[in-house]
Scaffold this active site. Structure first.
Site, PDB file in Angstrom:
ATOM      1  CE  LYS A  41      -3.711   2.042   2.813  1.00 30.58           C
ATOM      2  NZ  LYS A  41      -4.635   1.770   3.932  1.00 30.58           N
ATOM      3  CG  ASP A 135     -14.226   4.041   8.353  1.00 28.86           C
ATOM      4  OD1 ASP A 135     -15.473   4.195   8.390  1.00 28.86           O
ATOM      5  OD2 ASP A 135     -13.571   4.106   7.302  1.00 28.86           O
TER       6      ASP A 135
END
Length: 758
Positions: A41, A135
């Site tokens: 990432k 989240d």
């Protein structure tokens, strides 16, 4: 993409780009010196020069580094270089929960509970090191092909108690999150409950086009727990409480509540059933995407909303979203020139390379269907069975799969002629012979499967209803015969008498008006019709007993008795138990403490009634009949005052479960009006609820209802009758226990007040 954003970690070959967001990209790559596959990432280099963005990216890696759990995706390395920053992570075969919901719309409660439990354990690991995710949403939950769920994407995580910006996904944000308040573990509990609601109801708990309207709903609207099945009302109501102090304090506490509610509402094996059902929903998706992209909003600076993510700006400063991530597979350790390795997870050894074609391949079990015409008849059949692939050779695979399909053939062969004759004589139909399979356990040594057989459109629900089971020894590829389950000398009349005594210590086999009948070896193995079918789980032996075949009343039906392995260690072969349990000692969880002096403990599911000595207990199928004092013949109690208690999680074709909001039937043929002195009439006329309230059963709260029911001749449905009965019903919803009284039996309230609810 700008050229400056196309930087790559040296030592890796990029295989595929899995996603790109506003702030970065994710690629699938191979480590050059090991061949391991990784997901990398990257933060775009143009943002790496911005302290706020770089710090958010670094905090995500730090959160992953702090949280160690099999239910959280592993971090292997975090790199900062002059060109940018990168996170190297684990990859799991599976699909995101978001993809599952997009494909399925909604999940069965057991499946939703199973997913929630795994990801809650991931949250619990985070909470244990003072990290709040902030989240939790379907895109951040990975449903793995190993039968577990994992939590991913800590791009918005903060330490518990930090104020932080208003970050999250609006559909799942807790009221305090909208207000920019402190992040606590209860904030994650709220979001997880919203996702659970969506899994079961098929839509989010609150929906609105405008962000401010959605905020108002989360802060002030009633909790919509009535839109989910009744057994999980409590989960939704407590997890979505507006006041965070009213929610479970953290994810681990919430897991404890979930376990209790799941067992009460869906049985002890709820989790196995949930993953079994979930496997069917995820199988096609996983096959299409062996390494899965999970889209999630992460790594945004405070007050910045990502373009194209669907996140709307909130008045409190905006809802951060952004970088899409993917989960790749294997640990990587790369020597990157000029880089600074901020930290790495040295405690996690690199996994072994993928198996070569010469190495053994793990067995796979997938549910399959067969259909066709029963040989020698025009009758149709539809059968389900597990198919095993990946065996050592074709002969082994044929032996295993022939054994797994044999119950379909046996049911068709035994029942087809009589079903065809019935169709010719009685008409109706169309009649279809059916078989449903249920994998009870699978490990490297054994595969245990139970089968349920039936006939669609049968004149009566008990007609030719049957069970069977198969235990496969995966080493030899053969079915284990019943005689080989038991130690030397135990597969005998005396050995089966010992087994029967352990199943029914009081010689009460759970059926009314019957004599004690111990199990015989022929009941498990034949010759002739088998009556007892053993199946195995990692914790216990399940003996499914067809009482009708044993000669008991029709109402006795088919019942499953369970015994933990420690209760059978002297009867079963030690090597069998070791192979089933992995060599672990498995003990029962029920208390063996004797009841108080002068009392008899009578249990139905989670309810234990402490019955005084002048009361009598009689089993009637799945019900326990508590006969009040003074009955001349308690075994024939029809004209005496009595109370029925039942575990509503248990059912049979003859005795379907109680349905809340209606009167109590618990009989496919309807109940007789005994309490009105009319055994010839049935409780099938008009029914009116006369009272509704709450009452105490032990320390639990039950719904209490009274119903006035008209008694009508057999065959009549609805209308008025010659007389009526009044039912009183206590229903402990979160334990699925029902108590019913039609006689205004004296002492019932005292029995329930002193009862124990586990």
């Amino acid at each position: 993409m700008e050229l400056s954003d196309a930087w790559r970690l040296p030592g890796f070959t990029e295989l595929e780009q899995l996603g790109e967001g506003t702030f970065g990209r994710v690629v699938l790559a191979r480590q050059d010196n090991t061949g391991h596959i990784v997901a990398i990432k990257y933060l775009f280099s143009r943002f790496a020069a911005e302290p706020a963005y770089l710090d958010a990216f670094r905090q995500e890696a730090l959160a992953l580094h702090r949280v160690v759990s099999p239910h959280v995706v592993k971090l292997y390395e975090f790199f900062e270089t002059p060109q940018g920053a990168a996170i190297v992570m684990e990859a799991i075969n599976g699909v995101s929960l978001r993809s599952v919901l997009q494909a399925e719309g909604a999940l069965e409660p057991e499946a939703a509970l199973a997913v929630l439990k795994g990801s809650l354990l991931g949250l619990a690991a985070a909470h244990s090191v003072n990290v709040v995710h902030r989240d939790y949403k379907p895109a951040n939950v990975l449903v793995a092909d190993t039968g577990e769920s994992k939590l991913v994407d800590f791009g918005t995580a903060v330490l518990a108690g930090e104020q932080g910006p208003s970050v999250g996904t609006p559909a799942y944000m807790a009221p305090e999150q909208w207000a920019g308040g402190q992040a606590t573990p209860a904030t994650d509990v709220y979001a997880a409950t919203c996702v659970f609601f969506q899994c079961v109801a098929g839509h989010r708990p609150y929906e609105a086009d405008q962000t401010e309207v959605l905020r108002t709903l989360h802060e002030h609207a009633p909790i919509p727990f009535g839109e989910v099945p009744q057994p999980v009302h409590q989960i939704v109501a407590s997890g979505m409480a507006k006041d965070p102090s009213k929610r479970p304090v953290d994810a681990l506490t919430f897991v404890g509540e979930l376990e209790r509610v799941a067992r009460a509402g869906y049985g002890e094996d709820w989790e196995r059933k949930g993953w079994s059902r979930l496997a069917k929903a995820t199988g096609v998706l996983a096959a299409a995407t062996p390494l899965v992209l999970l889209g999630a909003g992460t790594a945004a600076a405070p007050g910045v909303a990502a373009a194209g993510t669907g996140a709307a700006a909130a008045s409190t400063g905006g809802i951060a979203a952004g970088l899409k991530i993917a989960i790749g597979v294997v640990a990587a350790t790369a020597a990157v020139a000029g880089s600074v390795i901020v930290f790495s997870d040295a405690s996690t050894p690199p996994p072994q390379p993928p198996p070569t074609t010469q190495q053994a391949v793990a067995l796979k079990v997938a549910m399959k269907d067969r259909s066709g015409t029963v040989p020698g008849t025009t009758l149709q059949f539809r059968g389900q069975y597990p198919e095993v692939t990946g065996g050592p050779d074709q002969a082994w695979s044929k032996r295993v799969n022939d054994a797994l399909t044999a119950p379909i053939d046996a049911w068709n062969r035994e029942t087809g002629p009589s079903a065809g004759k019935m169709a010719a004589e009685h008409g109706g139909g169309p009649y279809v012979l059916t078989t449903k399979a249920d994998v009870r356990m699978q490990n490297e040594k054994y595969l245990s499967v139970s089968y349920e057989h039936g006939l669609d459109n049968a004149p009566h629900p008990t007609w030719n209803f049957g069970r069977s089971s198969v235990l496969i020894d995966l080493t030899s590829g053969t079915a284990v015969v019943p005689a080989d389950l038991f130690s030397a000398g135990m597969f005998s009349d005396q050995g089966m008498l010992t087994l029967s005594d352990r199943l029914w210590p009081d010689h009460n086999q759970g059926c009314a008006l019957t004599e004690w009948k111990p199990i015989k070896p022929a009941d498990l193995a034949g010759p002739g019709e088998r009556k007892v079918f053993p199946a195995f789980t990692p914790a216990e032996v399940e003996l499914t007993i067809d009482f009708n075949r044993l000669g008991f009343e029709t109402a006795c039906g088919v019942q499953t008795m369970k015994l933990p392995y420690d209760k059978l260690s002297d009867l079963l072969k030690p090597e069998l138990v070791a192979g089933l349990t992995g060599g672990k000692t498995v003990k029962g969880t029920t208390s063996s403490a004797p009841p108080a002096q002068g009392l008899t403990d009578v249990s139905a599911g989670a309810l234990t009634v402490h019955l005084p000595k002048d009361w009598t207990v009689v089993s009637q199928g799945l019900e326990k009949v508590l006969v009040a004092p003074g009955c001349p013949d308690p075994k024939k109690y029809f004209n005496c005052k009595y109370v029925l208690v039942t575990d509503n999680t248990q059912q049979s074709a003859e005795q379907p479960p109680y349905r809340p909001g209606g009167f109590y039937r618990r009989s496919a043929g309807g109940r007789a009006c005994n309490a009105a002195g009319r055994k010839d009439l049935r409780q099938e006329g008009d029914a009116v609820r006369a009272a509704s309230a709450t009452a105490s059963v032990g320390e639990a709260t039950a719904t209490y209802e009274e119903w006035t029911i008209q008694c009508v001749p057999r065959g009549q449905t609805g209308g008025s009758g010659e007389t009526q009965v009044t039912q009183r019903i206590w229903f402990v919803a979160d334990r699925q226990v029902v108590v019913m009284d039609e006689w205004r039996t004296p002492g019932v309230e005292d029995l329930l007040r002193t009862a124990t609810v586990s």
